[in-house]
Design an enzyme around this catalytic site. Structure first.
Site, mmCIF file in Angstrom:
data_model
loop_
_atom_site.group_PDB
_atom_site.id
_atom_site.type_symbol
_atom_site.label_atom_id
_atom_site.label_comp_id
_atom_site.label_asym_id
_atom_site.label_seq_id
_atom_site.Cartn_x
_atom_site.Cartn_y
_atom_site.Cartn_z
ATOM 1 C CB THR A 117 -3.392 -19.247 64.752
ATOM 2 O OG1 THR A 117 -3.271 -20.640 65.043
ATOM 3 C CG2 THR A 117 -3.929 -18.562 65.994
ATOM 4 C CE1 TYR A 142 0.370 -17.892 68.365
ATOM 5 C CE2 TYR A 142 -0.944 -19.851 67.935
ATOM 6 C CZ TYR A 142 -0.176 -18.807 67.469
ATOM 7 O OH TYR A 142 0.043 -18.659 66.120
HETATM 8 N N1 LIG Z 1 4.161 -21.247 61.915
HETATM 9 C C1 LIG Z 1 2.876 -21.590 61.968
HETATM 10 O O1 LIG Z 1 2.519 -22.768 61.755
HETATM 11 C C2 LIG Z 1 1.824 -20.554 62.269
HETATM 12 C C3 LIG Z 1 0.489 -20.975 62.342
HETATM 13 C C4 LIG Z 1 -0.504 -20.028 62.609
HETATM 14 C C5 LIG Z 1 -0.163 -18.687 62.764
HETATM 15 N N2 LIG Z 1 1.139 -18.283 62.701
HETATM 16 C C6 LIG Z 1 1.437 -16.850 62.899
HETATM 17 O O2 LIG Z 1 2.283 -16.399 61.848
HETATM 18 C C7 LIG Z 1 3.156 -15.373 62.328
HETATM 19 C C8 LIG Z 1 4.583 -15.711 61.930
HETATM 20 O O3 LIG Z 1 4.942 -16.949 62.497
HETATM 21 P P1 LIG Z 1 6.326 -17.676 62.175
HETATM 22 O O4 LIG Z 1 6.058 -19.124 62.164
HETATM 23 O O5 LIG Z 1 6.952 -17.048 60.998
HETATM 24 O O6 LIG Z 1 7.137 -17.341 63.492
HETATM 25 P P2 LIG Z 1 8.649 -16.810 63.676
HETATM 26 O O7 LIG Z 1 8.922 -16.869 65.137
HETATM 27 O O8 LIG Z 1 9.557 -17.511 62.741
HETATM 28 O O9 LIG Z 1 8.539 -15.292 63.203
HETATM 29 C C9 LIG Z 1 8.096 -14.232 64.031
HETATM 30 C C10 LIG Z 1 8.993 -13.024 63.753
HETATM 31 O O10 LIG Z 1 8.508 -11.908 64.498
HETATM 32 C C11 LIG Z 1 9.592 -11.282 65.195
HETATM 33 N N3 LIG Z 1 8.993 -10.641 66.369
HETATM 34 C C12 LIG Z 1 8.329 -11.233 67.388
HETATM 35 N N4 LIG Z 1 7.851 -10.292 68.230
HETATM 36 C C13 LIG Z 1 8.226 -9.081 67.736
HETATM 37 C C14 LIG Z 1 8.022 -7.739 68.141
HETATM 38 N N5 LIG Z 1 7.352 -7.430 69.258
HETATM 39 N N6 LIG Z 1 8.544 -6.744 67.377
HETATM 40 C C15 LIG Z 1 9.240 -7.022 66.232
HETATM 41 N N7 LIG Z 1 9.468 -8.273 65.807
HETATM 42 C C16 LIG Z 1 8.951 -9.295 66.537
HETATM 43 C C17 LIG Z 1 10.571 -12.405 65.486
HETATM 44 O O11 LIG Z 1 11.896 -11.951 65.665
HETATM 45 C C18 LIG Z 1 10.439 -13.262 64.228
HETATM 46 O O12 LIG Z 1 11.324 -12.840 63.208
HETATM 47 C C19 LIG Z 1 2.935 -15.304 63.846
HETATM 48 O O13 LIG Z 1 2.127 -14.182 64.131
HETATM 49 C C20 LIG Z 1 2.222 -16.602 64.166
HETATM 50 O O14 LIG Z 1 1.370 -16.469 65.274
HETATM 51 C C21 LIG Z 1 2.141 -19.195 62.462
HETATM 52 O O1 LIG Z 2 7.163 -34.151 67.981
HETATM 53 C C1 LIG Z 2 5.961 -34.109 67.644
HETATM 54 C C2 LIG Z 2 5.337 -32.895 67.252
HETATM 55 C C3 LIG Z 2 3.980 -32.931 66.929
HETATM 56 N N1 LIG Z 2 3.283 -34.101 66.975
HETATM 57 C C4 LIG Z 2 1.871 -34.120 66.571
HETATM 58 O O2 LIG Z 2 1.812 -33.582 65.265
HETATM 59 C C5 LIG Z 2 0.628 -32.814 65.075
HETATM 60 C C6 LIG Z 2 1.015 -31.398 64.673
HETATM 61 O O3 LIG Z 2 1.674 -30.754 65.770
HETATM 62 P P1 LIG Z 2 2.472 -29.364 65.612
HETATM 63 O O4 LIG Z 2 3.148 -29.095 66.916
HETATM 64 O O5 LIG Z 2 3.311 -29.424 64.385
HETATM 65 O O6 LIG Z 2 1.338 -28.264 65.350
HETATM 66 P P2 LIG Z 2 -0.088 -28.041 66.117
HETATM 67 O O7 LIG Z 2 -1.116 -28.804 65.361
HETATM 68 O O8 LIG Z 2 0.067 -28.237 67.558
HETATM 69 O O9 LIG Z 2 -0.377 -26.508 65.799
HETATM 70 C C7 LIG Z 2 -0.051 -25.440 66.682
HETATM 71 O O10 LIG Z 2 1.212 -25.023 66.435
HETATM 72 C C8 LIG Z 2 1.431 -24.593 65.092
HETATM 73 C C9 LIG Z 2 2.880 -24.213 65.012
HETATM 74 O O11 LIG Z 2 3.676 -25.232 65.535
HETATM 75 C C10 LIG Z 2 0.509 -23.417 64.752
HETATM 76 O O12 LIG Z 2 0.844 -22.262 65.481
HETATM 77 C C11 LIG Z 2 -0.913 -23.805 65.031
HETATM 78 O O13 LIG Z 2 -1.751 -22.670 64.835
HETATM 79 C C12 LIG Z 2 -1.017 -24.274 66.460
HETATM 80 O O14 LIG Z 2 -2.339 -24.709 66.743
HETATM 81 C C13 LIG Z 2 -0.120 -32.891 66.402
HETATM 82 O O15 LIG Z 2 -1.060 -33.939 66.299
HETATM 83 C C14 LIG Z 2 0.961 -33.264 67.422
HETATM 84 O O16 LIG Z 2 0.487 -33.982 68.528
HETATM 85 C C15 LIG Z 2 3.893 -35.293 67.366
HETATM 86 O O17 LIG Z 2 3.254 -36.336 67.416
HETATM 87 N N2 LIG Z 2 5.217 -35.250 67.687
#
Ligand SMILES: NC(=O)c1ccc[n+]([C@@H]2O[C@H](COP(=O)([O-])OP(=O)(O)OC[C@H]3O[C@@H](n4cnc5c(N)ncnc54)[C@H](O)[C@@H]3O)[C@@H](O)[C@H]2O)c1
Ligand SMILES: O=c1ccn([C@@H]2O[C@H](COP(=O)(O)OP(=O)(O)O[C@H]3O[C@H](CO)[C@H](O)[C@H](O)[C@H]3O)[C@@H](O)[C@H]2O)c(=O)[nH]1
Length: 344
Positions: A117, A142
């Site tokens: 991330t 995180y």
């Molecule tokens: N969504 C984003 O913007 C974002 C940004 C940066 C990194 N990531 C990373 O991407 C990955 C996926 O994120 P996402 O947004 O799809 O989240 P999500 O919560 O939708 O998916 C995570 C999945 O992992 C499963 N899970 C969690 N812990 C587990 C465990 N111990 N064993 C088996 N299954 C488990 C959950 O049930 C879920 O299906 C994560 O590792 C997250 O840190 C996401």
């Molecule tokens: O209701 C909201 C939600 C977000 N924001 C703003 O929107 C931008 C984006 O916020 P997000 O919560 O969508 O995401 P972040 O930038 O906080 O990102 C963090 O959360 C992400 C998932 O939500 C990823 O995991 C990422 O790696 C982690 O740094 C930020 O400036 C935040 O302050 C608002 O103003 N109002």
């Protein structure tokens, strides 16, 4: 050979499972369904319900399938929750990645793709697009838990016949253009998810967290990447590893940022709906501007994004949100019907 997708019932993992199947790969999903949904897993994928920290289950999964690569998405992702419960985050994101890497190496599997991330960067001295070589100073457990996992993987790759790609995702958004999956998590806090919910009258409006940042309009700037481009980068990472590519840590973003206000205006324009904006204070822990320099992924992985357009991100997110609403109405109808015909 098959690819193991941990967390394949979640937002990004389910897109990955579909993309791998589309590319002709065999897919095995392991998920404990803590935030994911069984219905999000493509029917053609083999599904195991369980925890990535369960060594016996991992041994079973590796014994029952011919797996040559692991894509590790399973994890906990809510930043404020990680501040309140840091040890749970170190357990789920760091310790369980260690267990999974150990089992992967023991099974003789050489390829591993890890979900990292942009949160590993924390605050940077300036607001130019961030390079992988920038100082790593996560602001919350995180980000720390992911950074620690990256470090473990790097050391394991030096010691064993095992190679990995860690992709540092920036702000992932949007949904499968074919409408097969999307972001379904109840209570998700992602800006674009919140905004499309507001546009579809699922919430009363959107709170803007901070209007006094040193940015052109005073609101925070982020690099929003379409989830389909992100999973495409994983497919490229898989080919890179299969070609013998060395351990690699690479940013995944587009290299351009949008402010909160720009995102909200786009959601209003694309949806044709207006919703209330509430201007509030900064959210603790938020950086002013987080934008990727992703030239490394483009160059070494030969990755070319195809959905680099905020309108497309918002259109697909809106389409998925409408689908979820219809689904909920369908579920309610079915519940009413069942209640009406139930014998008490
Ligand atoms: N969504 C984003 O913007 C974002 C940004 C940066 C990194 N990531 C990373 O991407 C990955 C996926 O994120 P996402 O947004 O799809 O989240 P999500 O919560 O939708 O998916 C995570 C999945 O992992 C499963 N899970 C969690 N812990 C587990 C465990 N111990 N064993 C088996 N299954 C488990 C959950 O049930 C879920 O299906 C994560 O590792 C997250 O840190 C996401
Ligand atoms: O209701 C909201 C939600 C977000 N924001 C703003 O929107 C931008 C984006 O916020 P997000 O919560 O969508 O995401 P972040 O930038 O906080 O990102 C963090 O959360 C992400 C998932 O939500 C990823 O995991 C990422 O790696 C982690 O740094 C930020 O400036 C935040 O302050 C608002 O103003 N109002």
């Amino acid at each position: 050979m098959a690819v193991l997708v941990t967390g394949g019932a979640g937002y990004i993992g389910s897109h990955m499972a579909w993309a791998l199947l589309d590319a002709g790969e065999e897919v095995v999903v392991l998920d404990r369904l803590s935030t994911g949904f069984r219905w999000a897993v493509p029917p053609a994928a083999r599904f195991y319900l369980g925890d990535v920290g369960n060594q016996d289950l991992l041994a079973q999964v590796f014994a029952e399938n011919r797996i040559d690569a692991v894509m590790h998405f399973a994890g906990s992702i809510v930043v404020p929750q990680s501040v309140a419960h840091p040890l749970e985050y170190y357990d789920n994101n760091t310790s369980k990645t260690r267990l999974l890497a150990e089992a992967t190496i023991a099974a003789g599997i050489k390829h591993f793709v890890f979900s990292s991330t942009a949160a590993v960067y924390g605050d940077q001295p300036d607001d130019t697009p961030v390079l992988e070589s920038a100082p790593l100073q996560p602001k919350n457990p995180y980000g720390q838990s992911k950074l620690m996992a990256e470090i473990m993987l790097r050391d394991a790759a030096s010691a064993h016949d095992f190679r990995f790609v860690a992709l540092r995702y920036f702000n992932v958004a949007g949904a499968d253009p074919q409408g097969r999956t999307g972001l379904s998590t109840v209570g998700a806090t992602h800006l674009i998810k919140i905004a499309v919910e507001a546009a579809l009258a699922q919430r009363s409006g959107v709170d803007i967290f901070g209007t006094d940042y040193p940015t052109p309009d005073g609101t925070g700037i982020r690099d929003y990447i379409h989830v389909s481009d992100l999973v495409e980068a994983h497919l490229r990472a898989l080919s890179y590893l299969r070609r013998g590519g060395e351990a690699l840590i690479a940013n995944c973003g587009y290299g351009r940022g949008y402010s909160v206000l720009e995102v909200l205006q786009t959601v209003m324009r694309v949806s044709g709906e207006r919703f209330d904006l509430r201007y509030g204070p900064r959210r603790p822990g938020d950086a002013a501007s987080v934008v990727a320099n992703a030239t490394l992924a483009r160059r070494l992985l030969d990755w070319t994004p195809r959905h680099d357009d905020l309108d497309v991100i918002v259109q697909t997110a809106l389409a998925w949100e409408r689908h979820l609403m219809e689904r909920k109405i369908g579920d309610l109808r079915e519940l009413r019907q069942r209640l009406a015909t139930a014998a008490f």
